[in-house]
Enzyme design. Structure first.
Site, short mmCIF file in Angstrom:
data_model
loop_
_atom_site.label_atom_id
_atom_site.label_comp_id
_atom_site.label_asym_id
_atom_site.label_seq_id
_atom_site.Cartn_x
_atom_site.Cartn_y
_atom_site.Cartn_z
CG ASP A 1 -3.93 -3.29 3.97
OD1 ASP A 1 -3.42 -2.35 4.60
OD2 ASP A 1 -4.18 -4.40 4.49
CD GLU B 1 -5.98 -7.17 6.97
OE1 GLU B 1 -6.16 -8.38 6.69
OE2 GLU B 1 -5.56 -6.34 6.14
CD GLU C 1 -4.81 -6.94 0.97
OE1 GLU C 1 -4.60 -6.15 1.91
OE2 GLU C 1 -5.21 -8.11 1.14
CD GLN D 1 -8.16 -5.02 4.40
OE1 GLN D 1 -7.04 -5.18 3.92
NE2 GLN D 1 -8.93 -6.03 4.76
#
Length: 257
Positions: A172, A234, A137, A198
């Site tokens: 993300d 998140e 990530e 996310q």
């Protein structure tokens, strides 16, 4: 209709993790994910997951020493990094978790990349027989100063060079918007290597119903790309989690775009 996963690293942190899993189920989430559950008995989490029927999508490798943010790209720390990778994969297998995010850590330069690639190769080989995916990530430089992995193209090059079908990108949208923007095109460009997606508001990392990003549009793009796995929520609730969940109905609505 988009499905959603509750990230229990941020949501329901006032509850023990097994109880947070049950709270996510009552709130209508389709899955859960977490950060560092390693000190809890795996049997307790497995029982809560079995009771609710929620899949645990992912967990992280440990950060390392105080002040560190992962080990996998740190030259000279290979043995420690691989021990933590092994522990995380074993824990994931014990609770039926589908993915392990291998945290790179604070590092830079060619030596760090060589170490990161070697440790990822090790992780993928350990995880494959267990049916576990390894995730990497990119993180933004404000929340994670000095982190080795900061861009989606950088991650894509590492994934392509590794040649493992169980190594994938954790995209993300919060981190990506801060570092690169152009979320729609980047999702489309990296669709074939996506392992998890996310969301959170930018720039405050609050619930995904405010800020710079139109999460209704992002969900529509994911629908267009054929993404069917739950999207990870998140975000930092800034108070009781239940008071922040109005976005769920908004983003699930067929007419959201």
């Amino acid at each position: 209709m988009t499905r959603f996963s509750a990230n229990l690293g941020f949501l329901w942190t006032d509850l023990p993790l097994p109880q947070a899993i049950r709270a996510a189920y009552r709130a209508g989430f389709d899955a859960v994910e977490c950060h560092w559950p390693h000190d809890l008995p795996a049997a307790d989490l497995a029982a809560a997951l079995a009771e609710t029927g929620l899949p645990m999508l992912g967990l992280n490798t440990r950060r390392g020493r105080p002040g560190e943010n992962g080990l996998a790209a740190l030259p000279g720390r290979e043995a420690e990094a691989r021990a933590e990778i092994g522990r995380s994969i074993d824990y994931a297998a014990a609770i039926g978790c589908g993915a392990v995010h291998v945290m790179a850590g604070q590092a830079e330069g060619p030596a760090a990349e060589r170490v990161f690639r070697a440790n990822l190769d090790h992780a993928c080989r350990l995880a494959r027989p267990l049916g576990i995916t390894i995730l990497i990530e990119p993180l933004n430089r404000y929340d994670a100063p000095g982190y080795f992995l900061t861009g989606s193209d950088q991650a894509a090059r590492i994934i392509e060079a590794a040649g493992h079908d169980n190594l994938r990108l954790m995209f993300d949208c919060y981190h990506q918007q801060i570092m690169e923007g152009d979320i729609t095109r980047r999702l489309r460009a990296h669709r074939d290597i996506l392992g998890h997606v996310q969301i959170a508001a930018v720039p405050d990392r609050g619930p995904p119903d405010s800020g710079e990003l139109d999460h209704r549009h992002i969900c529509a793009v994911l629908d267009e790309l054929g993404w069917t796995r739950p999207v990870g929520a998140e975000y930092r609730p800034g108070g009781p989690t239940e008071a922040t969940l109005g976005w769920l109905d908004i983003l699930r609505s067929p007419g959201r775009s």
